[in-house]
Design a protein around this motif. Structure first.
Motif, short mmCIF file in Angstrom:
data_model
loop_
_atom_site.label_atom_id
_atom_site.label_comp_id
_atom_site.label_asym_id
_atom_site.label_seq_id
_atom_site.Cartn_x
_atom_site.Cartn_y
_atom_site.Cartn_z
N ILE A 197 4.13 -5.70 0.71
CA ILE A 197 2.70 -5.88 0.51
C ILE A 197 1.94 -4.66 1.02
O ILE A 197 0.99 -4.19 0.38
CB ILE A 197 2.23 -7.17 1.22
N GLN A 198 2.35 -4.14 2.17
CA GLN A 198 1.69 -2.95 2.71
C GLN A 198 1.78 -1.77 1.73
O GLN A 198 0.78 -1.09 1.48
CB GLN A 198 2.33 -2.56 4.05
N LEU A 199 2.96 -1.54 1.20
CA LEU A 199 3.14 -0.43 0.26
C LEU A 199 2.29 -0.62 -0.99
O LEU A 199 1.73 0.34 -1.52
CB LEU A 199 4.61 -0.28 -0.10
N GLN A 200 2.19 -1.86 -1.46
CA GLN A 200 1.36 -2.13 -2.63
C GLN A 200 -0.12 -1.89 -2.32
O GLN A 200 -0.85 -1.31 -3.14
CB GLN A 200 1.57 -3.58 -3.10
N MET A 201 -0.57 -2.33 -1.15
CA MET A 201 -1.95 -2.11 -0.77
C MET A 201 -2.24 -0.62 -0.60
O MET A 201 -3.31 -0.13 -1.00
CB MET A 201 -2.27 -2.86 0.53
N SER A 207 -5.65 5.00 -4.94
CA SER A 207 -6.46 5.11 -6.16
C SER A 207 -7.90 4.66 -5.94
O SER A 207 -8.62 4.34 -6.87
CB SER A 207 -5.81 4.32 -7.30
N GLY A 208 -8.30 4.60 -4.67
CA GLY A 208 -9.71 4.38 -4.36
C GLY A 208 -10.09 3.03 -3.81
O GLY A 208 -11.26 2.79 -3.55
N VAL A 209 -9.11 2.12 -3.61
CA VAL A 209 -9.42 0.79 -3.08
C VAL A 209 -9.20 0.82 -1.57
O VAL A 209 -8.08 1.08 -1.11
CB VAL A 209 -8.53 -0.29 -3.72
#
Length: 257
Positions: A197-201, A207-209
């Motif tokens: 989950i950390q890597l996905q976040m 990309s700006g989130v």
């Protein structure tokens, strides 16, 4: 289900430990968190302080059975007849932890992808999900020293683990410590989920989130809820492990051989 009788040479307690440990190997393999014939999970032989069971070097995790596990002591000596050898790094890492704590009954080490990825980040696992809150301020860090075949490294492994249930071995992998095979396995499971989950976040952040990290007091509250067993929370594995064992018996009962 096929019956796999206990060999006479093992006590009931040792056989139960062997079956549980073999199950942990198979479950790690089923989740794809193994690394061919490498990595290792060990279990202290019940009633001893200087003996533990570990995987035979050369078998895939999916091949390991209760009777194929190798019994060694904390000096690295194989203490029963077997056709197998033991990985040197497995002895160095696992003997160090087993010797350091009476409650370190099961020690698990993998090179699982997401956990290894966050092991190379300065702060390791961040409190970005409820999965991660369990490990807030409860993860050790051990810097990479090369392949762990130098017994002098044992002292540093123990010092860096401290009282933590989990240690990130920098640029290498993860180590979890449990009172049971179920606890060590579930700590790996939850840490790996949190790391993914950390890597996905972080990918979204690139990309700006922006990332949202809860306040320290909230993170610490959540961690204490997990470790102090608040509400209906139990020790990791106490509730999940029997269900996982039942599932394994349905699809892959050969681990009991």
């Amino acid at each position: 289900m096929t019956e796999y009788p206990k060999p006479e040479r093992y006590s009931d307690n040792e056989w139960e430990a062997r079956v549980s440990l073999a199950a942990a190997y198979r479950m790690v393999a089923r989740l794809g968190l193994d690394d061919l014939i490498y990595n290792h999970i060990s279990m202290r032989v019940p009633g001893t302080t200087d003996q533990f069971l570990i995987n035979p070097y050369g078998l895939l995790f999916s091949e390991i059975t209760a009777s194929s596990l190798v019994k060694i002591n904390t000096r690295g000596e194989v203490i029963e007849d077997t056709e197998y050898t033991v990985n040197k790094a497995a002895f160095v890492i696992h003997a160090a932890v087993h010797k350091s704590s009476e409650t370190a009954h099961c020690v698990l080490h993998t090179h699982s992808d997401a956990s290894t990825a966050v092991s190379g980040q300065p702060d390791g696992l961040l409190p970005l999900s409820q999965f991660a809150m369990r490990f807030y301020n409860r993860q050790g860090f051990h810097d990479y020293e090369g392949v762990a075949i130098d017994e002098a490294e044992q002292q540093r492994i123990v010092a860096h683990l401290g009282d933590n249930p989990v240690m990130l071995m920098r640029n290498h992998g993860i180590l979890t410590v449990g009172r049971t095979a179920g606890e060590a396995f579930m700590l790996l499971y939850y840490f790996e989920r949190a790391a993914k989950i950390q890597l996905q976040m972080q990918a979204a952040c690139a990309s700006g989130v922006p990332l949202v990290i809860p306040d320290h007091d909230v993170c610490e509250k959540a961690a204490r809820q997990f470790w102090e067993l608040k509400g209906d929370i139990l020790i990791p594995g106490e509730r999940e492990w029997p269900a996982l064992m039942r599932d394994l018996d349905r699809v892959d009962p050969g681990y009991r051989a």
